[in-house]
Scaffold this motif. Structure first.
Motif, short mmCIF file in Angstrom:
data_model
loop_
_atom_site.label_atom_id
_atom_site.label_comp_id
_atom_site.label_asym_id
_atom_site.label_seq_id
_atom_site.Cartn_x
_atom_site.Cartn_y
_atom_site.Cartn_z
N ALA A 12 0.75 -34.91 51.69
CA ALA A 12 1.86 -34.90 50.72
C ALA A 12 3.15 -35.44 51.34
CB ALA A 12 2.09 -33.48 50.20
N GLU A 31 7.23 -32.48 61.66
CA GLU A 31 5.89 -31.88 61.63
C GLU A 31 5.77 -30.89 62.81
OE1 GLU A 31 2.95 -31.73 59.86
OE2 GLU A 31 2.33 -30.51 61.56
N ILE A 39 -4.16 -30.27 57.11
CA ILE A 39 -5.57 -29.84 57.14
C ILE A 39 -6.51 -31.01 56.83
CG2 ILE A 39 -5.42 -27.33 56.85
CD1 ILE A 39 -5.72 -27.75 53.87
N SER A 40 -5.95 -32.20 56.64
CA SER A 40 -6.79 -33.39 56.49
C SER A 40 -6.78 -34.22 57.77
CB SER A 40 -6.29 -34.24 55.32
OG SER A 40 -6.25 -33.50 54.14
N GLY A 54 -15.11 -31.20 55.39
CA GLY A 54 -15.47 -32.59 55.10
C GLY A 54 -14.57 -33.05 53.98
N HIS A 55 -13.84 -34.12 54.21
CA HIS A 55 -12.86 -34.55 53.20
C HIS A 55 -13.33 -35.78 52.44
CE1 HIS A 55 -10.16 -31.74 55.18
NE2 HIS A 55 -9.37 -31.87 54.14
N ARG A 56 -13.84 -35.53 51.27
CA ARG A 56 -14.19 -36.66 50.39
C ARG A 56 -12.93 -37.23 49.78
NH1 ARG A 56 -17.46 -34.89 45.77
NH2 ARG A 56 -16.61 -32.85 46.23
N VAL A 231 10.05 -26.70 61.48
CA VAL A 231 11.26 -26.36 60.71
C VAL A 231 11.39 -24.84 60.76
CG1 VAL A 231 12.41 -26.50 58.47
CG2 VAL A 231 10.86 -28.33 59.19
N GLU A 269 6.59 -19.63 53.66
CA GLU A 269 7.36 -19.81 54.90
C GLU A 269 8.76 -20.34 54.57
OE1 GLU A 269 5.08 -21.98 57.78
OE2 GLU A 269 6.86 -22.43 58.97
N GLY A 422 2.76 -30.71 47.53
CA GLY A 422 1.58 -30.38 48.33
C GLY A 422 0.91 -29.06 48.02
N ARG A 423 -0.19 -28.86 48.73
CA ARG A 423 -1.07 -27.71 48.49
C ARG A 423 -0.35 -26.39 48.74
NH1 ARG A 423 -7.32 -27.40 49.15
NH2 ARG A 423 -7.75 -25.71 50.57
N MET A 432 -6.63 -33.58 48.22
CA MET A 432 -5.64 -34.49 48.83
C MET A 432 -4.92 -35.31 47.77
SD MET A 432 -7.68 -36.01 52.11
CE MET A 432 -9.14 -36.50 51.21
N SER A 435 -2.02 -33.56 46.22
CA SER A 435 -0.92 -33.44 47.18
C SER A 435 -0.19 -34.77 47.28
CB SER A 435 -1.48 -33.07 48.56
OG SER A 435 -1.63 -31.68 48.64
C1 LIG Z 1 -12.38 -27.03 54.42
C2 LIG Z 1 -11.60 -27.93 53.52
C3 LIG Z 1 -12.22 -29.00 52.90
C4 LIG Z 1 -11.49 -29.85 52.04
N1 LIG Z 1 -12.14 -30.90 51.46
C5 LIG Z 1 -11.43 -31.76 50.69
C6 LIG Z 1 -12.07 -32.89 50.11
O1 LIG Z 1 -13.27 -33.10 50.25
N2 LIG Z 1 -11.30 -33.76 49.39
C7 LIG Z 1 -9.97 -33.56 49.19
O2 LIG Z 1 -9.32 -34.40 48.55
N3 LIG Z 1 -9.34 -32.47 49.69
C8 LIG Z 1 -10.03 -31.57 50.45
N4 LIG Z 1 -9.41 -30.48 50.99
C9 LIG Z 1 -7.99 -30.25 50.66
C10 LIG Z 1 -7.03 -31.05 51.55
O3 LIG Z 1 -7.26 -30.74 52.90
C11 LIG Z 1 -5.60 -30.67 51.17
O4 LIG Z 1 -5.44 -30.80 49.77
C12 LIG Z 1 -4.53 -31.54 51.83
O5 LIG Z 1 -4.64 -31.62 53.23
C13 LIG Z 1 -3.17 -30.93 51.49
O6 LIG Z 1 -2.16 -31.78 51.98
P1 LIG Z 1 -0.68 -31.24 52.10
O7 LIG Z 1 0.13 -32.29 52.71
O8 LIG Z 1 -0.29 -30.71 50.78
O9 LIG Z 1 -0.78 -29.95 53.05
P2 LIG Z 1 -1.23 -29.85 54.57
O10 LIG Z 1 -2.39 -30.71 54.84
O11 LIG Z 1 -1.38 -28.40 54.87
O12 LIG Z 1 0.04 -30.40 55.36
C14 LIG Z 1 1.20 -29.64 55.52
C15 LIG Z 1 1.80 -29.98 56.87
O13 LIG Z 1 2.99 -29.21 57.07
C16 LIG Z 1 3.04 -28.80 58.43
N5 LIG Z 1 3.91 -27.62 58.54
C17 LIG Z 1 3.67 -26.34 58.12
N6 LIG Z 1 4.72 -25.55 58.41
C18 LIG Z 1 5.65 -26.34 59.00
C19 LIG Z 1 6.96 -26.11 59.50
N7 LIG Z 1 7.53 -24.91 59.46
N8 LIG Z 1 7.64 -27.17 60.03
C20 LIG Z 1 7.09 -28.41 60.07
N9 LIG Z 1 5.86 -28.67 59.62
C21 LIG Z 1 5.14 -27.66 59.08
C22 LIG Z 1 1.58 -28.51 58.75
O14 LIG Z 1 1.36 -28.50 60.16
C23 LIG Z 1 0.88 -29.65 58.04
O15 LIG Z 1 0.74 -30.78 58.87
C24 LIG Z 1 -10.11 -29.61 51.82
C25 LIG Z 1 -9.49 -28.51 52.44
C26 LIG Z 1 -10.22 -27.68 53.27
C27 LIG Z 1 -9.54 -26.50 53.92
#
Ligand SMILES: Cc1cc2nc3c(=O)[nH]c(=O)nc-3n(C[C@H](O)[C@H](O)[C@H](O)COP(=O)(O)OP(=O)(O)OC[C@H]3O[C@@H](n4cnc5c(N)ncnc54)[C@H](O)[C@@H]3O)c2cc1C
Length: 489
Positions: A12, A31, A39-40, A54-56, A231, A269, A422-423, A432, A435
């Motif tokens: 995101a 970050e 988590i990706s 596994g991230h499709r 942060v 948070e 984001g998530r 993903m 997000s």
């Molecule tokens: C097991 C599993 C399988 C999945 N499979 C799929 C799939 O097949 N296909 C798919 O599309 N999606 C899948 N997902 C979902 C996908 O991983 C998430 O939707 C996506 O990563 C969310 O992105 P994001 O940027 O919203 O959040 P995040 O990926 O959580 O990114 C948030 C970021 O913020 C950072 N952060 C947190 N707190 C702070 C702070 N205080 N200061 C600075 N940085 C900070 C974190 O370190 C992180 O890097 C899966 C998830 C899991 C857990």
């Protein structure tokens, strides 16, 4: 001159940063970890690439597809999908199909399934408040307990009798055993399912490749990304965010000012680091929201072929193991030596519970014994392992969570130069693509200086069924045909 600050560099945050940097805006991402992707991300160990789960890559949003292809080009490839459910030494199709499920369980269990289904039609639970009640009413108690109960309980760590029915209603939609069987038997030819679920996109070296490349491109376009930069405080004044405080791993602090702020860090948070602090009611609401975590025990097996699936759901209640990923079946390049196989064994737990705090060697021993118990490979064939703990892998939709989200949302919406994405920024169990879409929306709002899109409104709920009518894939019509339900991903 706008100066945009993005908190968190997962899909995101990176997408917002990418869209802004592309238009020449001054954008800085912060970050907390030492790598981007959230988590990706993909973790490397001795030349092996481990996805966290596994991230499709699949999406119904054109803008997200365009972005993924623009970033990775030829390194973004189609991968065939095979995924099955393992239960009582047998493999079942996933997504479940009624005939395969009924034939697979054997005559006796089929009889019990049909009898318990009829019972559930004649004497349904009057109230449908829990996952158990909702699902049993539609599929019968026996089918529910084989194909829904164990895995769902492994993921969430609480009995299905305590999980909200809303969760099932959202993911299983208007299906029942009967409608699934009727669909399977009398499927209209016109209703051919587009095979979005038969293949998906995947970067050559796992999902982290996409997000590392996004980072490189943001930097090339003039944006800045600071890793190891947590942060730790968000300062506000007169209804506007004015600056953030960053703390590095050695405890050194720095303050960054900005004109616009995008947050993808967990909303719970964010609320706790706002300065001045929000009302106690908002802090209380945030404390009531929780997350589920995972530990992946990643093993390297001295064997060329172990099983043909991308992943297998482990429904067998006798092991704690929830799911197994076979990374070379996602992309051959995930393993450096094709005579070996790398598997990701997924365990669900809570951050800081007994399982989370188990020493690595004990976790490995347990994983090795479980994988042998379900006859995937012998423990002696495992030649190496690494363990990855993933906190906050799933937002938990517990009773009352919506009310708590509303309280937080109402409070945060007052900050006119803050957008949540984001998530975890929005506390939505999304993929993903959602997000990324919220990141792109936030960027567009900043570029156009207007709230054209409310990121809270990106609806994740309707998107779980991955099938369209082939006749017109773009009509976004959802055809939940033949699916008996989707497991938490
Ligand atoms: C097991 C599993 C399988 C999945 N499979 C799929 C799939 O097949 N296909 C798919 O599309 N999606 C899948 N997902 C979902 C996908 O991983 C998430 O939707 C996506 O990563 C969310 O992105 P994001 O940027 O919203 O959040 P995040 O990926 O959580 O990114 C948030 C970021 O913020 C950072 N952060 C947190 N707190 C702070 C702070 N205080 N200061 C600075 N940085 C900070 C974190 O370190 C992180 O890097 C899966 C998830 C899991 C857990």
């Amino acid at each position: 001159m706008k100066k945009v600050v993005v908190m968190g560099a997962g899909p995101a945050g990176l997408s917002a940063g990418y869209a802004l940097a592309k238009k020449g805006l001054d954008v800085s991402l912060f970050e907390s970890e030492n790598q981007v992707g959230g988590i990706s991300k993909t973790v490397q160990y001795k030349g092996y690439h481990f996805d966290l789960g596994g991230h499709r890559f699949f999406t119904k949003f054109d803008e997200v597809n365009k972005l993924w292809n623009e970033v990775l080009g030829d390194s973004f490839r189609k991968t065939p999908r095979l995924s099955r459910i393992y239960y009582k030494n047998k493999f079942f199709n996933y997504p479940l199909t009624p005939m395969n499920a009924l034939l697979g369980v054997g005559i006796l269990d089929t009889f019990v399934i049909v009898a318990s289904y009829l019972k559930s039609r004649l004497m349904p639970f009057k109230e449908e408040e829990t996952f158990e009640q909702w699902t049993s009413n539609r599929f019968g108690k026996r089918l529910y307990s084989i194909f829904f109960k164990t895995y769902t309980e492994k993921v969430w760590g609480i009995p299905c009798s305590e999980i909200q029915a809303e969760w099932a209603a959202q993911r299983i939609k208007g299906l029942s055993l009967m409608s699934a069987i009727m669909n399977a038997l009398f499927k209209s030819k016109k209703n051919n399912i587009k095979t979005l679920i038969d293949q998906f996109d995947y970067p050559t070296y796992g999902p982290g490749m996409m997000y590392n490349e996004m980072k490189n491109k943001i930097q090339t376009m003039g944006g800045s990304i600071s890793q190891n930069s947590k942060v730790t405080r968000v300062n506000h004044k007169d209804g506007k965010i004015v600056s953030i405080e960053i703390t590095d791993p050695r405890g050194k602090r720095n303050v960054f000012k900005g004109s616009d702020f995008v947050s993808s860090i967990p909303v719970t948070e964010l609320v706790s680091i706002l300065s001045p602090s929000p009302d106690p009611e908002v802090l209380e609401a945030a404390k009531k929201l929780s997350y589920r975590s995972i530990i992946t025990v990643d093993i390297i097996i001295n064997r060329k072929d172990v099983f043909p699936d991308n992943w297998i759901y482990i429904h067998s209640p006798e092991v704690k193991l929830g799911r197994i990923q076979n990374f070379k079946n996602w992309s051959r390049e995930m393993v450096p030596d094709t005579n070996k196989t790398s598997l990701g064994l997924e365990y669900f737990c809570n951050e800081n519970d007994k399982f989370w705090n188990m020493p690595d060697e004990e976790l490995f021993k347990l994983a090795a014994s479980e994988i042998e118990k379900i006859s995937i490979c012998k423990a002696s064939e495992i030649e190496d392992y690494t363990i990855i703990r993933v906190p906050k892998a799933y937002p938990v939709y517990s009773k009352g969570y919506r009310t708590n989200i509303e309280i937080i949302k109402n409070y945060l919406t007052k900050f006119e130069n803050l957008q949540l994405v984001g998530r975890y920024g929005l506390f939505k169990y999304n993929n993903m693509d959602h997000s990324i879409l919220t990141g792109l929306f936030a960027a567009e709002n900043i570029l156009k200086e207007a709230i054209l899109h409310n990121t809270w409104d990106v609806n994740t709920d309707d998107e779980y069924h991955e099938e369209y009518k082939e006749s017109n894939p773009s009509d976004k019509e959802i055809v939940p045909e033949q699916l008996l339900g989707k497991q938490p991903s």
